[in-house]
Design a protein around this motif. Structure first.
Motif, short mmCIF file in Angstrom:
data_model
loop_
_atom_site.label_atom_id
_atom_site.label_comp_id
_atom_site.label_asym_id
_atom_site.label_seq_id
_atom_site.Cartn_x
_atom_site.Cartn_y
_atom_site.Cartn_z
N PRO A 1 0.84 -1.09 0.03
CA PRO A 1 0.18 0.03 0.10
C PRO A 1 0.87 1.15 0.18
O PRO A 1 2.08 1.25 0.49
CB PRO A 1 -0.72 -0.22 1.19
N GLY A 2 0.27 2.33 -0.83
CA GLY A 2 1.20 3.58 -0.83
C GLY A 2 1.15 4.22 0.60
O GLY A 2 0.77 3.78 1.60
N PRO A 3 2.07 5.47 0.56
CA PRO A 3 2.30 6.13 1.80
C PRO A 3 1.22 6.88 2.38
O PRO A 3 1.16 7.28 3.57
CB PRO A 3 3.18 7.10 1.30
N ARG A 4 -0.09 6.87 1.93
CA ARG A 4 -1.38 7.43 2.53
C ARG A 4 -1.82 6.60 3.39
O ARG A 4 -2.96 6.75 4.09
CB ARG A 4 -2.35 7.83 1.25
N TYR A 5 -1.60 5.33 3.52
CA TYR A 5 -1.97 4.23 4.42
C TYR A 5 -1.10 3.53 5.50
O TYR A 5 0.01 3.35 5.01
CB TYR A 5 -2.75 3.30 3.44
N LEU B 1 -2.47 -6.00 5.38
CA LEU B 1 -3.62 -5.08 5.94
C LEU B 1 -3.18 -3.73 5.72
O LEU B 1 -2.20 -3.35 6.19
CB LEU B 1 -3.73 -5.59 7.56
N ALA B 2 -4.36 -3.15 5.21
CA ALA B 2 -3.96 -1.68 4.96
C ALA B 2 -5.37 -0.91 5.75
O ALA B 2 -6.52 -1.25 5.67
CB ALA B 2 -4.01 -1.27 3.48
N TRP B 3 -4.89 0.47 6.17
CA TRP B 3 -5.86 1.11 6.82
C TRP B 3 -5.76 2.60 6.77
O TRP B 3 -4.22 3.00 6.89
CB TRP B 3 -6.24 0.76 8.27
N PRO B 4 -6.35 3.56 6.54
CA PRO B 4 -5.91 5.21 6.76
C PRO B 4 -5.74 5.40 8.07
O PRO B 4 -6.41 4.84 8.94
CB PRO B 4 -7.31 5.72 6.14
N PRO B 5 -4.72 6.40 8.25
CA PRO B 5 -4.60 6.96 9.70
C PRO B 5 -5.76 7.35 10.49
O PRO B 5 -5.84 7.39 11.65
CB PRO B 5 -3.64 7.83 9.45
N SER B 6 -7.03 7.86 9.55
CA SER B 6 -8.03 8.20 10.10
C SER B 6 -9.10 7.12 10.73
O SER B 6 -9.94 7.63 11.40
CB SER B 6 -8.90 9.14 9.30
#
Length: 283
Positions: free
Chosen positions: A147-151, A259-264
């Motif tokens: 996953p990219g750096p946004r996640y 596993l990927a998830w947004p910081p929010s």
């Protein structure tokens, strides 16, 4: 006049339904009234959130970002005013297919024992990152590229690759195959969740004869002889068909599962979910 809960509910209904008229029926208001509410919201936030057309409405880039915030705000309001006896919001885990592979059953058995207060929802969706950005899911199982750096992300394990071939194919009796063996055959590729990119040099790459967007279409085309497919090993257990055989692809790199998830992401059970999944994998 500031943004009120009714503005957010109107926007989320329109985004979910993809239609002003259907959203109006859902909310039991007139279509002109809903249009005025949406216009008020866009004026307040200073951006166009929905693009109108004869086919309905779709989210703009600003609308996609706002949808995540609106969902969180409505969820927070609902939780704040709900009865303490109401069921908490489930933890929504998105996946393109196969969920956590061989670890899925253990997760489903263990979760309700350790966290009976939070229901676990496994949701099969086509575009995981869009659903994460929209806050339609809390966390995603991602196969393939990191996953990219946004996640935020966690590498769980790696899965070996298989070749899916029609049962009557000339390779079907092999114990295993190599990337070189496949160079002269056509491929069926799932563009939504496939993991076949960058396996060959351009000079040796097989021809992609058919592109599909669902696992069912991928299986149907392979069974009909349209080409071969390449897939991580859970497919051989999840998608067994008498007209398809699975062969180990012995010289291909394995597929990473993250596993990927947004910081929010703020679901109260998210941290425990990560811990349980990591324990299952390491055991």
């Amino acid at each position: 006049m500031g943004v009120e809960l009714r503005h957010l509910e109107a926007f989320l209904a329109a985004a979910e339904e993809g239609s002003i008229s259907r959203a109006a029926r859902l909310l039991r208001v007139t279509q002109p009234a809903l249009s005025r509410t949406l216009s008020q919201l866009e004026q307040q936030v200073g951006a166009t959130l929905l693009r109108r057309s004869a086919k309905g409405v779709e989210l703009t880039a600003e609308g996609m970002a706002f949808r995540r915030k609106a969902t969180q705000a409505v969820d927070a309001f609902t939780e704040a005013v709900s009865s303490p006896f109401d069921a908490p919001r489930p933890l929504r885990v998105g996946h393109a297919w196969a969920a956590l592979g061989r670890f899925t059953t253990g997760l489903i058995r263990r979760w309700p024992v350790e966290h009976p207060e939070y229901r676990l929802q496994l949701r099969q969706v086509d575009d995981l990152y869009v659903k994460l950005d929209e806050a339609a899911i809390d966390i995603a199982v991602v196969r393939g590229q990191r996953p990219g750096p946004r996640y935020r992300h966690a590498l769980l394990y790696r899965e070996n690759r298989l070749v899916a071939a029609p049962a009557q194919h000339e390779l079907a009796d092999r114990l295993s195959v190599t990337l070189g063996d496949l160079a002269r055959y056509d491929l069926v590729v799932n563009t939504a969740s496939g993991t076949t990119d960058h396996l060959w040099d351009e000079s040796q790459r097989p021809t992609v004869k058919v592109e599909v967007a669902t696992v069912d279409d991928w299986l149907s085309n392979i069974a009909a002889g349209a080409g071969l497919g390449i897939t991580p090993d859970p497919s051989s257990q999840l998608y067994q068909r008498p007209e398809i055989v699975y062969l180990p692809l012995r010289d291909a790199p394995p597929v990473a599962v993250y596993l990927a998830w947004p910081p929010s992401s703020a679901h109260p059970a998210l941290r425990d979910f990560l811990s349980i999944v990591k324990e299952l994998v390491h055991q």
